[in-house]
Design a protein around this motif. Structure first.
Motif, mmCIF file in Angstrom:
data_model
loop_
_atom_site.group_PDB
_atom_site.id
_atom_site.type_symbol
_atom_site.label_atom_id
_atom_site.label_comp_id
_atom_site.label_asym_id
_atom_site.label_seq_id
_atom_site.Cartn_x
_atom_site.Cartn_y
_atom_site.Cartn_z
ATOM 1 N N CYS A 77 0.902 -1.130 -0.005
ATOM 2 C CA CYS A 77 0.177 -0.055 -0.089
ATOM 3 C C CYS A 77 0.904 1.397 -0.113
ATOM 4 N N ALA A 78 0.242 2.250 -0.663
ATOM 5 C CA ALA A 78 0.940 3.560 -0.494
ATOM 6 C C ALA A 78 -0.027 4.728 -0.020
ATOM 7 N N PRO A 79 0.387 5.701 0.489
ATOM 8 C CA PRO A 79 -0.260 6.436 1.253
ATOM 9 C C PRO A 79 -1.481 7.544 -0.093
ATOM 10 N N VAL A 80 -2.451 7.863 0.280
ATOM 11 C CA VAL A 80 -3.435 8.638 -0.739
ATOM 12 C C VAL A 80 -3.419 10.030 0.152
ATOM 13 N N THR A 81 -3.197 10.042 1.358
ATOM 14 C CA THR A 81 -3.124 11.289 2.183
ATOM 15 C C THR A 81 -1.885 11.088 3.216
ATOM 16 N N ASP A 82 -1.463 12.224 4.193
ATOM 17 C CA ASP A 82 -0.792 11.765 5.118
ATOM 18 C C ASP A 82 -1.389 10.842 6.006
ATOM 19 N N VAL A 83 -0.520 9.901 6.546
ATOM 20 C CA VAL A 83 -1.423 9.045 7.223
ATOM 21 C C VAL A 83 -0.222 8.803 8.670
ATOM 22 N N VAL A 84 -0.932 7.962 9.665
ATOM 23 C CA VAL A 84 -0.388 7.509 10.726
ATOM 24 C C VAL A 84 -0.290 5.874 10.996
ATOM 25 N N LEU A 85 0.886 5.545 10.778
ATOM 26 C CA LEU A 85 0.917 3.864 10.813
ATOM 27 C C LEU A 85 0.818 3.287 12.345
ATOM 28 N N GLN A 86 0.332 2.297 12.381
ATOM 29 C CA GLN A 86 0.418 1.411 13.759
ATOM 30 C C GLN A 86 1.000 0.268 13.558
ATOM 31 N N PRO A 87 2.339 -0.044 13.203
ATOM 32 C CA PRO A 87 2.815 -0.932 12.974
ATOM 33 C C PRO A 87 2.931 -2.030 14.410
ATOM 34 N N THR A 88 3.044 -3.486 14.390
ATOM 35 C CA THR A 88 3.280 -4.246 15.279
ATOM 36 C C THR A 88 4.373 -3.913 16.124
ATOM 37 N N GLU A 89 5.317 -3.450 15.411
ATOM 38 C CA GLU A 89 6.899 -3.260 16.142
ATOM 39 C C GLU A 89 7.722 -2.491 15.055
ATOM 40 N N TRP A 90 8.468 -1.748 15.466
ATOM 41 C CA TRP A 90 9.412 -1.097 14.695
ATOM 42 C C TRP A 90 10.774 -0.724 15.390
ATOM 43 N N LYS A 91 11.682 -0.683 14.634
ATOM 44 C CA LYS A 91 13.090 0.061 15.261
ATOM 45 C C LYS A 91 13.879 0.581 14.274
ATOM 46 N N ARG A 92 14.833 1.255 14.708
ATOM 47 C CA ARG A 92 15.874 1.982 13.626
ATOM 48 C C ARG A 92 16.685 0.991 12.965
#
Length: 349
Positions: A77-92
């Motif tokens: 998926c790609a954003p159609v608007t600005d979006v706020v994601l809620q991933p199960t986890e993330w890291k640098r």
């Protein structure tokens, strides 16, 4: 027009082009989200969209059967608007981890009628940084790439070992049998995020064919770190020669005599010839041999149909959706992400 992507509960934000997946945009920005196949199959990248709107890249479906109702596939998926994601986890991302190497063939051994064990030594003084369960890409002359999991543990960082199944007409696998000691291959690593979670819970590994490679890396890493957890390994093949590294399994039995259980599953062998093996598919072996799976973790590596069948069987046994981790072996070429993700090495948010 680019849109801004934010990660819920953090100050992280990055740009994403209209024709770019939010997963690729995150990786370019130095943010590592869970992922594996990057083709909308495995479901590892499934996560929520807290606000804003997304659409499928090139009209692709943004959900599959692995998604819960509130999840989408970040790789599709790609954003159609600005979006706020809620991933199960993330890291640098570790900017020093991903590198390209010219590996030299050290060993090329046919371990089954359709499987080669290929070991590449890295240039003197160079080391590969990866987590057990991750994969590399073999970079081919035509600009395409082929993905293979590292079968060695991360502690063996001066080499990589690959388990390569020979596919009729395969662009790379048909050449593997001709590789001799001293020949070179260009590889890039690491990729993927199917890695062991820090936990003491019982764990079930389910591998089909060369899906054993990432499982071997993870279990060897556990052995090196002297981790003790209840482990069940179900390894499926059509015939007995498909269980091509029985010596590794015997070694684990000796290391964990009380907590390691091995179930070979043979799908094309009559019951009278199966011996101690389970006669049937790996999903059937899991259903027949494992009790209630609530509180367990399941790691499954193999073809899309096999992974889907195992997921269904595991969830029916009470496994929590979030505790199923898949490394789906999707056939065919993979676009080389080197240029696409090159910013990881130099960009920090």
């Amino acid at each position: 027009m680019n849109h801004r992507v934010f990660l819920a509960g953090s100050e992280i934000a990055f740009d994403c082009a209209p024709d770019q997946s939010v997963l690729d945009a995150a990786l370019r920005a130095g943010i590592e989200l869970p992922y594996s196949c990057r083709k909308g199959v495995c479901g590892n990248c499934a996560g929520g969209v807290a606000s804003g709107e997304v659409a499928g890249v090139g009209g692709a479906s943004i959900r599959n059967e692995t998604c819960t109702p509130d999840q989408v596939l970040y790789c599709m998926c790609a954003p159609v608007t600005d979006v706020v994601l809620q991933p199960t986890e993330w890291k640098r991302a570790d900017p020093s981890a991903r590198k390209a190497f010219t590996g030299r063939v050290y060993k090329n051994q046919r371990v089954a009628h359709d499987v080669s064990l290929l070991q590449l030594r890295l240039p003197a003084g160079q080391r590969a940084k990866f987590r057990a369960g991750q994969y590399l890409q073999v970079l081919l002359d035509d600009g395409s790439a082929r993905c293979y999991s590292m079968a060695n543990p991360p502690q063996e960082s001066d080499a990589v070992t690959l388990h390569i199944r020979h596919v009729a007409g395969g662009r790379f696998s048909t050449q593997v049998g001709q590789l001799a000691p001293g020949d070179t291959l260009r590889v890039e690593l690491p990729f993927g995020s199917v890695a062991l979670q820090d936990s003491e819970r019982p764990i079930v590994f389910v591998a089909g064919g060369t899906g054993f490679a990432p499982v071997k890396s993870i279990i060897d890493d556990m052995a090196r770190r002297k981790l003790v957890r209840p482990i069940t390994l179900i390894w499926g093949a059509r015939t007995p020669d498909g269980i091509y590294l029985a010596a590794a399994v015997e070694r684990w039995k000796k290391q964990w005599p009380q907590s390691f259980r091995f179930i070979p599953a043979l799908s094309d062998v009559p019951a009278e010839d199966a011996g101690d093996a389970f006669c049937g598919r790996v999903d059937e072996a899991l259903a027949a041999s494992c009790g209630e799976l609530a509180g367990h973790e399941v790691y499954c590596c193999g073809s899309p149909p096999m992974v889907a069948a195992v997921r269904e069987a595991a969830l029916a046994k009470g496994l929590a959706h979030a505790d199923f981790h898949a490394d789906v072996f999707v056939p065919g070429p993979s676009g080389t992400p080197s240029a696409e993700l090159a910013a990881i090495a130099s960009h920090a948010i």
